[in-house]
Every structure is written in C-alpha cells, then in structure tokens.
Motif scaffolding. Structure first.
Motif, PDB file in Angstrom:
ATOM      1  N   ALA A  76       0.843  -1.205   0.000  1.00 46.15           N
ATOM      2  CA  ALA A  76       0.000   0.000   0.000  1.00 46.15           C
ATOM      3  C   ALA A  76       0.875   1.251   0.000  1.00 46.15           C
ATOM      4  O   ALA A  76       0.632   2.208  -0.739  1.00 46.15           O
ATOM      5  CB  ALA A  76      -0.933  -0.022   1.214  1.00 46.15           C
ATOM      6  N   LEU A  77       1.914   1.217   0.803  1.00 44.08           N
ATOM      7  CA  LEU A  77       2.804   2.383   0.898  1.00 44.08           C
ATOM      8  C   LEU A  77       3.501   2.668  -0.438  1.00 44.08           C
ATOM      9  O   LEU A  77       3.609   3.823  -0.856  1.00 44.08           O
ATOM     10  CB  LEU A  77       3.856   2.131   1.990  1.00 44.08           C
ATOM     11  CG  LEU A  77       4.935   3.203   2.141  1.00 44.08           C
ATOM     12  CD1 LEU A  77       4.322   4.509   2.622  1.00 44.08           C
ATOM     13  CD2 LEU A  77       6.016   2.747   3.128  1.00 44.08           C
ATOM     14  N   GLY A  78       3.971   1.624  -1.101  1.00 42.14           N
ATOM     15  CA  GLY A  78       4.699   1.787  -2.358  1.00 42.14           C
ATOM     16  C   GLY A  78       3.844   2.463  -3.413  1.00 42.14           C
ATOM     17  O   GLY A  78       4.293   3.368  -4.123  1.00 42.14           O
ATOM     18  N   LEU A  79       2.570   2.041  -3.463  1.00 40.00           N
ATOM     19  CA  LEU A  79       1.669   2.624  -4.456  1.00 40.00           C
ATOM     20  C   LEU A  79       1.346   4.075  -4.069  1.00 40.00           C
ATOM     21  O   LEU A  79       1.348   4.972  -4.930  1.00 40.00           O
ATOM     22  CB  LEU A  79       0.400   1.763  -4.541  1.00 40.00           C
ATOM     23  CG  LEU A  79      -0.528   2.023  -5.725  1.00 40.00           C
ATOM     24  CD1 LEU A  79       0.237   1.956  -7.050  1.00 40.00           C
ATOM     25  CD2 LEU A  79      -1.668   1.004  -5.721  1.00 40.00           C
ATOM     26  N   ALA A  80       1.107   4.302  -2.789  1.00 43.57           N
ATOM     27  CA  ALA A  80       0.830   5.664  -2.313  1.00 43.57           C
ATOM     28  C   ALA A  80       2.015   6.576  -2.642  1.00 43.57           C
ATOM     29  O   ALA A  80       1.846   7.721  -3.059  1.00 43.57           O
ATOM     30  CB  ALA A  80       0.572   5.654  -0.802  1.00 43.57           C
ATOM     31  N   PHE A  81       3.199   6.031  -2.454  1.00 43.82           N
ATOM     32  CA  PHE A  81       4.430   6.782  -2.711  1.00 43.82           C
ATOM     33  C   PHE A  81       4.499   7.220  -4.166  1.00 43.82           C
ATOM     34  O   PHE A  81       4.821   8.373  -4.475  1.00 43.82           O
ATOM     35  CB  PHE A  81       5.618   5.874  -2.376  1.00 43.82           C
ATOM     36  CG  PHE A  81       6.961   6.522  -2.518  1.00 43.82           C
ATOM     37  CD1 PHE A  81       7.486   7.267  -1.474  1.00 43.82           C
ATOM     38  CD2 PHE A  81       7.701   6.384  -3.676  1.00 43.82           C
ATOM     39  CE1 PHE A  81       8.737   7.867  -1.596  1.00 43.82           C
ATOM     40  CE2 PHE A  81       8.954   6.983  -3.805  1.00 43.82           C
ATOM     41  CZ  PHE A  81       9.468   7.723  -2.752  1.00 43.82           C
ATOM     42  N   GLN A  82       4.162   6.309  -5.078  1.00 42.06           N
ATOM     43  CA  GLN A  82       4.277   6.645  -6.491  1.00 42.06           C
ATOM     44  C   GLN A  82       3.188   7.623  -6.922  1.00 42.06           C
ATOM     45  O   GLN A  82       3.436   8.519  -7.721  1.00 42.06           O
ATOM     46  CB  GLN A  82       4.241   5.377  -7.343  1.00 42.06           C
ATOM     47  CG  GLN A  82       4.673   5.632  -8.763  1.00 42.06           C
ATOM     48  CD  GLN A  82       6.023   6.342  -8.843  1.00 42.06           C
ATOM     49  OE1 GLN A  82       6.968   5.911  -8.204  1.00 42.06           O
ATOM     50  NE2 GLN A  82       6.107   7.451  -9.578  1.00 42.06           N
ATOM     51  N   ILE A  83       1.986   7.443  -6.357  1.00 37.38           N
ATOM     52  CA  ILE A  83       0.913   8.399  -6.675  1.00 37.38           C
ATOM     53  C   ILE A  83       1.338   9.786  -6.192  1.00 37.38           C
ATOM     54  O   ILE A  83       1.200  10.783  -6.908  1.00 37.38           O
ATOM     55  CB  ILE A  83      -0.419   7.961  -6.030  1.00 37.38           C
ATOM     56  CG1 ILE A  83      -0.873   6.623  -6.642  1.00 37.38           C
ATOM     57  CG2 ILE A  83      -1.489   9.033  -6.222  1.00 37.38           C
ATOM     58  CD1 ILE A  83      -2.121   6.025  -5.995  1.00 37.38           C
ATOM     59  N   ALA A  84       1.900   9.839  -4.983  1.00 40.49           N
ATOM     60  CA  ALA A  84       2.354  11.117  -4.432  1.00 40.49           C
ATOM     61  C   ALA A  84       3.445  11.727  -5.321  1.00 40.49           C
ATOM     62  O   ALA A  84       3.499  12.940  -5.520  1.00 40.49           O
ATOM     63  CB  ALA A  84       2.869  10.918  -3.009  1.00 40.49           C
ATOM     64  N   ASP A  85       4.303  10.881  -5.867  1.00 45.17           N
ATOM     65  CA  ASP A  85       5.361  11.358  -6.765  1.00 45.17           C
ATOM     66  C   ASP A  85       4.778  11.993  -8.027  1.00 45.17           C
ATOM     67  O   ASP A  85       5.256  13.026  -8.494  1.00 45.17           O
ATOM     68  CB  ASP A  85       6.254  10.175  -7.176  1.00 45.17           C
ATOM     69  CG  ASP A  85       7.716  10.403  -6.817  1.00 45.17           C
ATOM     70  OD1 ASP A  85       7.971  11.072  -5.791  1.00 45.17           O
ATOM     71  OD2 ASP A  85       8.590   9.945  -7.565  1.00 45.17           O
ATOM     72  N   ASP A  86       3.747  11.346  -8.553  1.00 45.57           N
ATOM     73  CA  ASP A  86       3.083  11.892  -9.745  1.00 45.57           C
ATOM     74  C   ASP A  86       2.414  13.223  -9.423  1.00 45.57           C
ATOM     75  O   ASP A  86       2.410  14.145 -10.239  1.00 45.57           O
ATOM     76  CB  ASP A  86       2.039  10.894 -10.278  1.00 45.57           C
ATOM     77  CG  ASP A  86       2.689   9.747 -11.041  1.00 45.57           C
ATOM     78  OD1 ASP A  86       3.921   9.772 -11.234  1.00 45.57           O
ATOM     79  OD2 ASP A  86       1.967   8.818 -11.448  1.00 45.57           O
ATOM     80  N   VAL A  87       1.834  13.311  -8.215  1.00 49.23           N
ATOM     81  CA  VAL A  87       1.216  14.566  -7.785  1.00 49.23           C
ATOM     82  C   VAL A  87       2.288  15.656  -7.706  1.00 49.23           C
ATOM     83  O   VAL A  87       2.107  16.769  -8.194  1.00 49.23           O
ATOM     84  CB  VAL A  87       0.500  14.387  -6.419  1.00 49.23           C
ATOM     85  CG1 VAL A  87       0.089  15.744  -5.842  1.00 49.23           C
ATOM     86  CG2 VAL A  87      -0.707  13.466  -6.561  1.00 49.23           C
ATOM     87  N   LEU A  88       3.423  15.301  -7.099  1.00 51.80           N
ATOM     88  CA  LEU A  88       4.515  16.281  -6.961  1.00 51.80           C
ATOM     89  C   LEU A  88       5.064  16.721  -8.305  1.00 51.80           C
ATOM     90  O   LEU A  88       5.485  17.863  -8.464  1.00 51.80           O
ATOM     91  CB  LEU A  88       5.667  15.658  -6.151  1.00 51.80           C
ATOM     92  CG  LEU A  88       5.547  15.760  -4.639  1.00 51.80           C
ATOM     93  CD1 LEU A  88       6.674  14.985  -3.988  1.00 51.80           C
ATOM     94  CD2 LEU A  88       5.576  17.216  -4.184  1.00 51.80           C
ATOM     95  N   ASP A  89       5.048  15.810  -9.279  1.00 53.13           N
ATOM     96  CA  ASP A  89       5.570  16.163 -10.602  1.00 53.13           C
ATOM     97  C   ASP A  89       4.723  17.273 -11.224  1.00 53.13           C
ATOM     98  O   ASP A  89       5.185  18.027 -12.072  1.00 53.13           O
ATOM     99  CB  ASP A  89       5.580  14.923 -11.510  1.00 53.13           C
ATOM    100  CG  ASP A  89       6.376  15.158 -12.795  1.00 53.13           C
ATOM    101  OD1 ASP A  89       7.593  15.418 -12.681  1.00 53.13           O
ATOM    102  OD2 ASP A  89       5.784  15.106 -13.889  1.00 53.13           O
ATOM    103  N   VAL A  90       3.460  17.372 -10.770  1.00 52.18           N
ATOM    104  CA  VAL A  90       2.550  18.404 -11.295  1.00 52.18           C
ATOM    105  C   VAL A  90       2.567  19.645 -10.413  1.00 52.18           C
ATOM    106  O   VAL A  90       2.579  20.775 -10.901  1.00 52.18           O
ATOM    107  CB  VAL A  90       1.103  17.834 -11.365  1.00 52.18           C
ATOM    108  CG1 VAL A  90       0.109  18.922 -11.766  1.00 52.18           C
ATOM    109  CG2 VAL A  90       1.053  16.674 -12.339  1.00 52.18           C
TER     110      VAL A  90
END
Lengths: 289, 289
Positions: B207-221
C-alpha cells in the motif's frame, strides 16, 4: 577430449540460461539478456563445474553458480561495449546489444544480468547450505565490485588519459581486477561449495588469470577478427600499454607458458583428478598461438 | 518527532556509507559512488531500520541492509539519469553523475553500487545467521531484477513508444516493479532478519509503495524543481500517462490517502510499536500537498 568437455559444459550452461530466462516476460530487455549470454567458450562456468566435480559437488547444484558467473561476465561485456566505454559493434561474431537494440536496453540488460548472477548463487538449488550461498554471493560481490572487476575497469579508463603508459606491475594489478578476480571466483567455487580449503585452486586461478590476459594481448596482435568474433588491434591503435608492448611478443608468450606450468603445479595435491583443469590452463594459452 | 527520527536514520546511513566507501581506492568511480549516495530522505533505509527495531534486531546489524538498499536505489537513479535513459542533469539538487563526471563513470559507479548492495547484505556483520544473509540477498535480487525494478523500468521504456497510453492497471504494475519492489524489500527486511512472518509488513509496503508513487506523480505536477532538487513536469510534457493524468489531481490525492490508511491498518498487530512506520506512511503522502 578437453574440447568436448568444454563444449558439453558450455551447452549445459546454455540450457540453464534458456530455462531461467525463458521464465521471464518476453520484453526487449529479456531478449537482450539472452543475446548477451549466447555463445562464447564459457571458460568461467567450466571452471565452476570442474572445481565442483573435483570436490564431489553435484552438477545439479554447481550449474547455478556456473551460470551465475557467466551472467556476471556477460553483464560486464555488455556495459564495456557501450559507446561511452569501448564502443564496440561486434561481440562473439554478433552485433553488440546496444547496436542490435539501443543504449538504454544495453544498460538495463547489463544491470539485470548482474542481478541475475546474485539471484542464481542465492537460490536454494545452488546449495542446500545457506552458509555456502551467502559466501558465494559475498565473494562474487567482492570479485566484481569496486575492489575487483570494476576497479580494474576504472584503472583501465584512468590509464587512457594518463601521461605515461602503465608499468608491468600496474597492468598486472589492472588485469587482476578486470579478468583475474572473476576467474579466481570461478575456479575456487567448487572448494567453496564443499567448504574445503580454497588455497590450491586460488593459486591455480591467479596464475591462470594472468596467463589468460597475456594470451588475450597476444591475440589482439596476432589474431584476426573473423576467427575471434570481435575487433582486434584496438589496444595497439590506441597506443595502450599491454603485456605484448611491454614484454615483446616472444617474452609474453613465454611468460604465459610459465604461468600455465605454475597453475598446473598448484594442483599437484589433487593428483590426476585435476587433469581437466590442467588442460584448461594449457588451452587458454595454446589458443594464442 | 518523526522528522527527527527520519533525519537521524539518514545520518546513520550516511556515516555508514562514509566508512564503507572510505575503505575503497580514491578513484573517480568511487568519488562518483559517494556523490550518488549523498543526500535524499533515505526512506528505504529508514524502513529497514524501523522494521528491524520492531522485530528486536540490533541496529548494528540492521545498518548493513539499510545502507544496502540505499546503495541499490542510488545505482538505479544513476543509471536512470543517463542520457540514453531519462537524460537528467539534476538529482537531489546536485548535478547527476554523468554531468559531474562522464557517462562511463556513471555506468561504472552504478554497476559498483549494485554490487556493493549485495556485498553489504552478505557480510557477516549484517546478520550472524547465514540463512538470513542468503535470504536478504535472494529477495534483494528478485526485487531489483528482471521481475522487479528492471521490469518496471523496461515497461516504462516500452510505454514511451506505445501507441496507446497505459491503463491504470498497467501503470500500477509498472510502478510495483519500479518503486514498489524495493520499498517492499525494505519494509519486510526486519521481519526477514528475525525469521518472522513478513505478511503484515508486506501488506503495509504494498500500500505504501503505491501511495508513494501516486504522491510522486502529484509532486511532478504541483512541486517546483528548487524544492525537490530535480526536474518536474517531465511526465506531462512527454505526454506520459500518470496516476494524475488518469485519475485527476483530487482523486489521485484521495487514492493516496486511502492507501496510507490501508498501510497503517496492516500494522494493527504490532500495536503502538509500529507508530513510527505509520507516521512514515503519512509523511510519504503529506509531502505531496
């Protein structure tokens, strides 16, 4: 006959690669890994299988480290061939990975081959003894890392921009890292798997590794690219110091022959059981005539 | 406070790197390895140290796998940043390795960092139990190889030339390889070192790994490159499908928050001992606000 044994072991390793890589997804990077591990004499894998046999280790176990060292060797070739390194177009008579695919695929395929090498020595099939698996992996890391193969490669790069050519001692140190460390890992693997004394095989490997590299330098001068399946004469063109440029062709050949004798003498304690390993040492040098 | 614990663990890992890399020859490739492992939050190493603490493993042992996973992560960044891959100039606010040195040094430094990761988990200091060392190494190979991180990277490259953008399922699979597999290795390392059941930590990590990547995509924007120390907006520019492009910004944030709750729930069995790991999960997502 020795050539038959070498070719049988190369075939066993190929089959093992087919099985292991066949279990992965069909992606360009995986096809590139298969391409990079195809062909070659597989001398390192042969040394693993022979040293294992010498110590009574079953081939069903030994095939794992034998294939692992070939995966590790293949990774180093794929990365060495890259445009930013040696920029080679041809390897084992085939286009290099970055020529057949692209640089990104070559970087990734090399990376994954290194990882695969560690996976293969750590799998339970490699040894029922966890201590053996951990030791094989630790020794593989030391042989291939920044105190082993990568150190040799880094010294090689540094030599290209050095103001004075390398001395014999420096080339010997460079080659001990670049080629010698993996050969030593391979030749000692069998004793390591049996948790036996590795010192005789280690002495054999040190002499063999150096003989191997001297023979390689001889081939770079006397061989032709069609037979070897790779570019030749590159070192001389680049004005790099080699064993041949420092010793001359005849002395280099003589030195290699002496080292082979030394390698064979190291195995005296094994008696005739080690005859195949002795033939392997002679083979390494005779191919350079 | 969580931020203090994270920073203390980052410092311990830095000190450990200093010692390990300080023992190597002073060559450009070794300086490049030090450069590449400097800075960053070291979340993966923190997860190792925390999961180890949760299972009563001494930090003098756990620091080895904690530093190993950061070496492995650093290798992947150095190679990802190469011109033939993402072609990035900036990483953690510093020039990338191939910009500061050259491509050959970046290829070699990455290679040696991968090797170093395996060396560090296989050293006896990492665990007195050979079974633990071999298991950590085997799981590390699986997490980072052609069924783990390299697979994710290969799928990412394939997506760039694909005719249709990836679906949510495909991006999830890609990210599970690219980011998730190492996070999972890190979060389960403590249980693995104690030879305990890893399933609760595994559920947390997924769960954390997926949350981490979603957060990364958010940060990229939403992020800016000065704060993040790396380029932003590259995915959107390249027209790549991301969690944000597929879900929209609000839903992506909500999904990440839900995954964090799920991660925390997985640790219920550990009681308050796992509070720090829960805070780590919340931290991963709040940095994206």
């Amino acid at each position: 006959m020795f050539a038959d044994r070498l070719s049988a072991s190369a075939q066993a390793i190929q089959q093992h690669f087919d099985g292991v890589l066949g279990a992965l997804d069909d992606l360009p990077v995986v096809r590139a890994m298969a391409h990079a591990t195809h062909g070659g004499k597989r001398l390192r894998g042969f040394l693993v299988l022979e040293s294992a046999r010498l110590h009574g280790i079953d081939a069903t176990h030994a095939i794992w480290p034998a294939t692992a060292i070939e995966a590790l060797h293949a990774y180093s070739l794929v990365h060495d061939d890259l445009p930013c390194m040696d920029d080679d177009d041809l390897r084992r008579g085939q286009p290099t990975v970055h020529r057949k695919w692209d640089e990104a695929t070559a970087v990734l395929a090399g990376d994954a081959l290194q990882t695969l090498a560690f996976e293969m020595v750590c799998r339970e099939e490699a040894s029922p003894d966890a201590n053996v698996r951990a030791t094989l992996a630790l020794r593989l890391a030391r042989a291939s890392g920044a105190k082993g193969m990568v150190l040799g490669q880094a010294l090689d790069i540094a030599a290209e921009t050095a103001l004075t050519p390398l001395t014999l001692d420096q080339i010997t140190a460079l080659q001990q890292g670049k080629t010698g460390a993996l050969i030593e890992w391979a030749a000692t693997a069998g004793a390591c798997m049996a948790r036996a004394d590795i010192s005789a095989l280690q002495a054999y490997a040190k002499a063999l590794g150096l003989a191997f590299q001297i023979a390689d330098d001889v081939l770079d001068v006397t061989g032709d690219s069609a037979t070897l399946g790779k570019a030749v004469g590159k070192d001389a063109e680049a004005g790099k110091a080699t064993f041949v440029s420092l010793l001359g062709l005849d002395t280099a050949r003589k030195r290699a022959a002496d080292l082979v004798d030394q390698a064979c003498d190291s195995l005296a304690g094994y008696g005739t059981d080690a005859d195949t390993l002795k033939e392997a040492a002679r083979f390494v040098v005779t191919r350079a005539h």
